[in-house]
Design a protein around this motif. Sequence first.
Motif, short mmCIF file in Angstrom:
data_model
loop_
_atom_site.label_atom_id
_atom_site.label_comp_id
_atom_site.label_asym_id
_atom_site.label_seq_id
_atom_site.Cartn_x
_atom_site.Cartn_y
_atom_site.Cartn_z
N UNK A 298 0.83 -1.20 0.00
CA UNK A 298 0.00 0.00 0.00
C UNK A 298 0.87 1.26 0.00
N UNK A 299 1.85 1.29 0.88
CA UNK A 299 2.69 2.48 1.03
C UNK A 299 3.56 2.73 -0.19
N UNK A 300 3.82 1.70 -0.98
CA UNK A 300 4.66 1.87 -2.16
C UNK A 300 4.16 3.00 -3.05
N UNK A 301 2.86 3.16 -3.13
CA UNK A 301 2.27 4.11 -4.07
C UNK A 301 2.24 5.53 -3.50
N UNK A 302 2.51 5.68 -2.23
CA UNK A 302 2.61 7.02 -1.65
C UNK A 302 3.89 7.73 -2.13
N UNK A 303 4.83 6.97 -2.69
CA UNK A 303 6.05 7.58 -3.25
C UNK A 303 5.79 8.31 -4.55
N UNK A 304 4.74 7.95 -5.26
CA UNK A 304 4.56 8.43 -6.64
C UNK A 304 4.03 9.85 -6.66
N UNK A 305 4.90 10.77 -6.29
CA UNK A 305 4.56 12.19 -6.25
C UNK A 305 5.47 12.92 -7.23
N UNK A 306 4.88 13.66 -8.15
CA UNK A 306 5.67 14.40 -9.13
C UNK A 306 6.67 15.32 -8.43
N UNK A 307 7.85 15.44 -9.03
CA UNK A 307 8.91 16.34 -8.58
C UNK A 307 9.58 15.91 -7.28
N UNK A 308 9.26 14.70 -6.78
CA UNK A 308 9.85 14.26 -5.52
C UNK A 308 10.90 13.16 -5.69
N UNK A 309 11.20 12.79 -6.93
CA UNK A 309 12.24 11.79 -7.18
C UNK A 309 11.78 10.58 -7.95
N UNK A 310 10.76 9.84 -7.48
CA UNK A 310 10.35 8.63 -8.18
C UNK A 310 9.72 8.93 -9.53
#
Length: 449
Positions: A298-310
């Motif tokens: 679940x938490x894996x997808x909280x990384x997918x934020x534009x301009x934040x690296x991923x």
Amino acid sequence: MSEITTTATALAPDVHTVRIESTNHDGTFHGKNIAPKKFASTPEFGLADLLFGLDLGNAPTMGFAYPSWRGHITDLQFRPDMSTLVQWEPGVQSVIGDYWQNDGTPVGTCPRNLARKLVDRLAVRGFTATIAVEIEATVFQESVHEARAKGYRDLTPLGGSAGTALNLAKSKDWVDYMSAVVRRLEQIGIEWEAWSDEDAAGQVELNLIPGDPISVCDNWARARQVMREVAFERGHTVTFMAKPTAGYGQASHVNLSLQRDGVNAFYAPGRPSSTMLNAVAGLLATMRGATSVMLPQITSYRRLVDLSGPPTTVTWGIANKTTAVRAVVGHPAYSRLEYRVPGADANLYLAVATILAGVIAGIDGNLEPVDPVSDLAWCAPDLERLPDTITKAADALESDLVLREQLGDEFVDYWVGTRRWEWMQFHTAGGDPFSELSEWESQRYFEFP
């Protein structure tokens, strides 16, 4: 009898314990401690199929069809790979292995078996692969017992609150921790290239040397165990959660090159080779389905934020770190692809298997990729987005016929079932989809995988 003799001879004379090691589909490090006499007496060991049947909350996953080996708490057969035997600490040796059914067929969800299957398929096509992995983790000042008591919330980053990458002005406790980690790695024969401060407070990146896929995956699994053990010994704790705080997330980038007859098949002067372009096209064609493996929780997808690296889009580019696949070109030795989707919580064996599946599909189909992205791949409305939830990614994998063919129906169906189970657990057992990071996620993922 020859195999039994070999295992007995391989053990050190002063060993009192042999630890057998593996990862399950979720990437947790599993094993058992065996007496040397017992270890030398048999070429395989029975371990319950619950290793692959329990979720990270220790509940049996349900609601989908089980494969033939799953559901009756039957024993699977662990076969040690004696080439991985190392001296873990005085008196203790450890060995990595794979899981097989009682009829001699491989367990379809065994990550190491699956990775080897794709390595073998690549070899049939005349290629060998070299990979490297970047391990990212966050270290906290508190002990694991203190972290548990606090619900893994509001912890103190080791080394201070500064979060700028590559910062050398870190406090001595942070430097001492990583120095102890690399010394331990050297003691068990794992070579490393570099370690550094990463973007988030308390975050570290550790780079292992490139090598063949299975060896690098084995080293990845053991390196993370070393990082945990050193943290425990020093009164700290470490996590490989994709996003352990509301700040920056954590990745596990995989670098890949292919060799044919000892020559880098991705190299061409000043540009991608035709083989590299085929590989890129295959990776892009399978990326939506592959995201389920690369971002497993679940938490894996909280990384997918534009301009934040991923990466957030199905894209590739030359020397462009905002894309999902970065091509490094123009060097006979270092031309490679960097697959930037996996989170720190991805099981590297499964990630590598899935990456190789896309590469093979691209080569077999002589596929050509779309044009590379030369600008920022974030925030672009005309670019295809990666799936941004665990269920969207699972749906994409379920319908991906290429990955089904390469990875097998057994793995794909079981994996998709476990991801949907994870979604249901989150939504029925206390998860909060509207928070930056829910307490349920901290409790479930901080220590595992």
